[in-house]
Design a protein around this motif. Structure first.
Motif, PDB file in Angstrom:
ATOM      1  N   CYS A  80       0.934  -1.151  -0.269  1.00 33.24           N
ATOM      2  CA  CYS A  80      -0.156   0.184   0.344  1.00 33.24           C
ATOM      3  C   CYS A  80       0.714   1.047   0.077  1.00 33.24           C
ATOM      4  O   CYS A  80       2.037   1.358   0.979  1.00 33.24           O
ATOM      5  CB  CYS A  80      -1.046   0.196   1.434  1.00 33.24           C
ATOM      6  N   CYS A 100      -2.375   5.981  -1.278  1.00 34.81           N
ATOM      7  CA  CYS A 100      -3.483   7.044  -1.915  1.00 34.81           C
ATOM      8  C   CYS A 100      -4.797   7.219  -1.768  1.00 34.81           C
ATOM      9  O   CYS A 100      -5.284   7.989  -1.625  1.00 34.81           O
ATOM     10  CB  CYS A 100      -2.864   6.472  -3.393  1.00 34.81           C
ATOM     11  N   HIS A 101      -4.893   6.220  -0.946  1.00 32.93           N
ATOM     12  CA  HIS A 101      -6.021   6.647  -0.516  1.00 32.93           C
ATOM     13  C   HIS A 101      -7.590   6.044  -1.226  1.00 32.93           C
ATOM     14  O   HIS A 101      -8.551   6.475  -0.570  1.00 32.93           O
ATOM     15  CB  HIS A 101      -6.567   7.515   0.938  1.00 32.93           C
ATOM     16  N   ALA A 102      -6.928   6.178  -2.830  1.00 33.92           N
ATOM     17  CA  ALA A 102      -8.076   5.656  -3.847  1.00 33.92           C
ATOM     18  C   ALA A 102      -9.470   4.646  -2.583  1.00 33.92           C
ATOM     19  O   ALA A 102     -10.603   5.320  -3.471  1.00 33.92           O
ATOM     20  CB  ALA A 102      -7.777   5.250  -5.019  1.00 33.92           C
ATOM     21  N   CYS A 103      -8.601   3.537  -1.752  1.00 30.06           N
ATOM     22  CA  CYS A 103      -9.839   2.471  -1.365  1.00 30.06           C
ATOM     23  C   CYS A 103     -10.805   3.126  -1.228  1.00 30.06           C
ATOM     24  O   CYS A 103     -12.282   2.732  -0.795  1.00 30.06           O
ATOM     25  CB  CYS A 103      -9.581   1.239  -1.888  1.00 30.06           C
ATOM     26  N   GLN A 158     -14.369   4.742  -2.755  1.00 28.59           N
ATOM     27  CA  GLN A 158     -14.684   4.031  -2.904  1.00 28.59           C
ATOM     28  C   GLN A 158     -16.552   3.901  -2.545  1.00 28.59           C
ATOM     29  O   GLN A 158     -16.393   3.434  -1.237  1.00 28.59           O
ATOM     30  CB  GLN A 158     -13.987   2.848  -4.062  1.00 28.59           C
ATOM     31  N   PRO A 195      -6.077  -5.236  -1.288  1.00 27.58           N
ATOM     32  CA  PRO A 195      -6.253  -6.176  -1.885  1.00 27.58           C
ATOM     33  C   PRO A 195      -6.513  -7.416  -2.162  1.00 27.58           C
ATOM     34  O   PRO A 195      -6.612  -7.925  -2.825  1.00 27.58           O
ATOM     35  CB  PRO A 195      -6.718  -5.423  -3.274  1.00 27.58           C
ATOM     36  N   LYS A 232     -11.236  -7.434  -3.414  1.00 29.07           N
ATOM     37  CA  LYS A 232     -10.721  -6.022  -4.543  1.00 29.07           C
ATOM     38  C   LYS A 232     -12.298  -5.795  -5.023  1.00 29.07           C
ATOM     39  O   LYS A 232     -12.916  -6.813  -5.548  1.00 29.07           O
ATOM     40  CB  LYS A 232      -9.670  -5.982  -5.174  1.00 29.07           C
ATOM     41  N   PHE A 254     -10.381  -1.910  -9.420  1.00 34.34           N
ATOM     42  CA  PHE A 254      -9.455  -1.756  -8.696  1.00 34.34           C
ATOM     43  C   PHE A 254      -7.795  -0.822  -9.397  1.00 34.34           C
ATOM     44  O   PHE A 254      -7.205   0.034  -8.619  1.00 34.34           O
ATOM     45  CB  PHE A 254      -8.752  -3.134  -7.597  1.00 34.34           C
ATOM     46  N   GLU A 255      -7.275  -2.075 -10.577  1.00 37.80           N
ATOM     47  CA  GLU A 255      -6.031  -1.728 -11.363  1.00 37.80           C
ATOM     48  C   GLU A 255      -6.856  -0.268 -11.161  1.00 37.80           C
ATOM     49  O   GLU A 255      -5.124   0.662 -11.907  1.00 37.80           O
ATOM     50  CB  GLU A 255      -6.012  -2.670 -12.323  1.00 37.80           C
ATOM     51  N   CYS A 291      -6.224   2.611  -8.341  1.00 36.30           N
ATOM     52  CA  CYS A 291      -5.343   2.240  -7.062  1.00 36.30           C
ATOM     53  C   CYS A 291      -3.963   2.724  -7.027  1.00 36.30           C
ATOM     54  O   CYS A 291      -3.292   1.989  -8.525  1.00 36.30           O
ATOM     55  CB  CYS A 291      -4.971   0.395  -6.874  1.00 36.30           C
ATOM     56  N   TRP A 308      -1.413   1.996  -6.636  1.00 38.10           N
ATOM     57  CA  TRP A 308       0.308   1.377  -6.494  1.00 38.10           C
ATOM     58  C   TRP A 308       0.376  -0.148  -7.849  1.00 38.10           C
ATOM     59  O   TRP A 308       0.891  -0.028  -8.613  1.00 38.10           O
ATOM     60  CB  TRP A 308      -0.097   0.228  -4.941  1.00 38.10           C
TER      61      TRP A 308
END
Length: 121
Positions: free
Chosen positions: A6, A9-12, A15, A86, A90, A94-95, A98, A100
């Motif tokens: 991880c 980035c806190h994108a998850c 959501q 993830p 996930k 996700f891809e 995220c 990463w």
């Protein structure tokens, strides 16, 4: 996914969707926030559609209620669903979101540093 690291980035955390609380997690988070359980559940949770469990509420913009300027405000006691992401589950996008995963797909990604190499811009 065995090399996932991880990058916060806190994108998850941005959501839309349920963050289901497992048994004991509401108690643990309430204690961490120095709240009684009833006050915590009224302020920060909702009943899931199947009426089987509690989920954290979201901000109006669909971010996690506990996402702050410096990241997760309850990181030390964050729900298992968050800890497992993830690697155990996930979401479909996700891809695409995220940090990463996006960095990993770049040719200049340096996995030993868990971020793009310094030569990339």
């Amino acid at each position: 996914m065995t090399d996932f690291r991880c990058i916060r980035c806190h994108a998850c955390c941005r959501q839309e969707g349920y963050v289901r609380l497992r048994p004991g997690e509401a108690d643990r988070i309430a204690r961490f926030l120095e709240m009684d359980l009833l006050s915590f559940t009224r302020k920060y949770t909702r009943l899931t559609r199947d009426r089987q469990t509690l989920s954290l509420v979201e901000k109006e913009n669909k971010e996690c209620i506990f996402l702050g300027n410096d990241g997760c405000r309850i990181h030390e006691v964050k729900p298992g669903q968050c800890r497992d992401f993830p690697l155990k589950w996930k979401f479909s996008e996700f891809e695409k979101i995220c940090g990463w995963a996006k960095n990993r797909s770049r040719a200049d990604y340096n996995p030993s540093m868990d971020r793009p190499s310094s030569s990339s811009k």
